[in-house]
Design an enzyme around this catalytic site. Sequence first.
Site, PDB file in Angstrom:
ATOM      1  N   VAL A 167       0.747  -1.143   0.031  1.00  0.00           N
ATOM      2  CA  VAL A 167      -0.230   0.037   0.044  1.00  0.00           C
ATOM      3  C   VAL A 167       0.892   1.332   0.126  1.00  0.00           C
ATOM      4  O   VAL A 167       0.583   2.212  -0.868  1.00  0.00           O
ATOM      5  CB  VAL A 167      -1.012  -0.020   1.187  1.00  0.00           C
ATOM      6  CG1 VAL A 167      -1.721   1.274   1.341  1.00  0.00           C
ATOM      7  CG2 VAL A 167      -1.830  -1.191   1.113  1.00  0.00           C
ATOM      8  N   ASP A 168       2.017   1.128   0.807  1.00  0.00           N
ATOM      9  CA  ASP A 168       2.698   2.541   0.782  1.00  0.00           C
ATOM     10  C   ASP A 168       3.575   2.605  -0.696  1.00  0.00           C
ATOM     11  O   ASP A 168       3.319   3.562  -0.995  1.00  0.00           O
ATOM     12  CB  ASP A 168       4.025   2.029   1.901  1.00  0.00           C
ATOM     13  CG  ASP A 168       3.651   2.585   3.191  1.00  0.00           C
ATOM     14  OD1 ASP A 168       2.777   3.210   3.454  1.00  0.00           O
ATOM     15  OD2 ASP A 168       4.119   1.985   4.249  1.00  0.00           O
ATOM     16  N   VAL A 169       3.821   1.621  -1.156  1.00  0.00           N
ATOM     17  CA  VAL A 169       4.528   1.828  -2.511  1.00  0.00           C
ATOM     18  C   VAL A 169       3.653   2.060  -3.553  1.00  0.00           C
ATOM     19  O   VAL A 169       3.837   2.981  -4.333  1.00  0.00           O
ATOM     20  CB  VAL A 169       5.340   0.493  -2.985  1.00  0.00           C
ATOM     21  CG1 VAL A 169       6.026   0.764  -4.128  1.00  0.00           C
ATOM     22  CG2 VAL A 169       6.569   0.119  -1.806  1.00  0.00           C
TER      23      VAL A 169
END
Length: 385
Positions: A167-169
């Site tokens: 999700v971060d990436v």
Amino acid sequence: MLNTALNGLKVIDFTQVVAGPTCTMALADMGADVIKIEAPSGDLCRDLPPHVGGESVPFMALNRDKRSIVLDLKKPESRAYAIELIRNADVLAESFRPGVMARLGLGYDAMRAINPRLIYCSVSAYGQNSPDKDLPGVDGVVQAVSGLMSVTGMPNSPPCKMQVPVVDVMTGYLATISVLGALAQRQKDGHGQWLDISMFNSAVAMQHLSFATYFHDGQVPRPQGSAAPYSTPNEALRCADGWIMVAAYHPARWKAFCQVLGIPELASDPRFADAGERLKRRAEVLPLLEEQLVKRNKYEWLPLLQAADIICGPINDYREVVESSAFSAAELAESLVHPGAGTTTLLRSPFLAPGQKRRPAPRLGEHTEAVLGGLTPADLQRAAA
């Protein structure tokens, strides 16, 4: 080459940890001058282990080719420095909770007033206008609330999250795409804009195919391990010495797969000949396939399957990935010499060609004097006015 595509672009970076820094790292990889503004305590990511020579490996992986300056934004004089940097910037990226930048006097409306061409990219957990905007969020929690964890793992198992911060990436790269789109729009109309990028929206967008199916049939999807929910065989299958991933669900490949396994009659079996019927009987067909596959090792099967144009591959761990011919041929690793950590090996940027080196991540405040030394007292008086 992409490493010079954004030369001359100035980015003021207030982001930290993973999502926002992924965006600004991509911009730096493509040649932008990224000035990372850190509190005296530094980016929270600097505390993440492991550490080498006192430097965080995750921080070094996410902040190559940036410059670091230290500003305590609680102090008026530090905010004045920040405002002067923003005045001549092309892009501002920030990842505070919604409202924090405005309370510091650095919100979009205030910065647009001094720099109408500014692309202002806000990265947050739930978005600037969400009812959940004041909640904190990290990758694992957003995997949970976005539904991603509900479809990850094995059937009837406890909740499971993906071990890489997808999700971060994903959020970081969507922010990068949005910034590039806003820059293209600015070339047409001369105006900047405010980009609202949320981890929640990014996590849902990553599942758009699954949500499309849910909207169609109303069936809530469940975890299926390695199996694709729409076809079979399209999953991990057991061999004598381990597992391989096979995608042989198209009619021609299904027939070829059965042929290679020595069970050509299975391809025309009425229970399995049609893709839809075969999917309904996944629990019946997989044991019949694995009954043949366990007769040989995976590296005996793979050449045979590949020769028949079956889409397949080994299920590699990280050591096997790094030792693979594909990894070596693509030159996906690079060595950088960091003044504190020494020589470190990291993944090469996907935006760069092999051999195009980048600078290592900065030490905390390493460039404060060089960046702020060019500002005059008159500049700061103007910023404070």
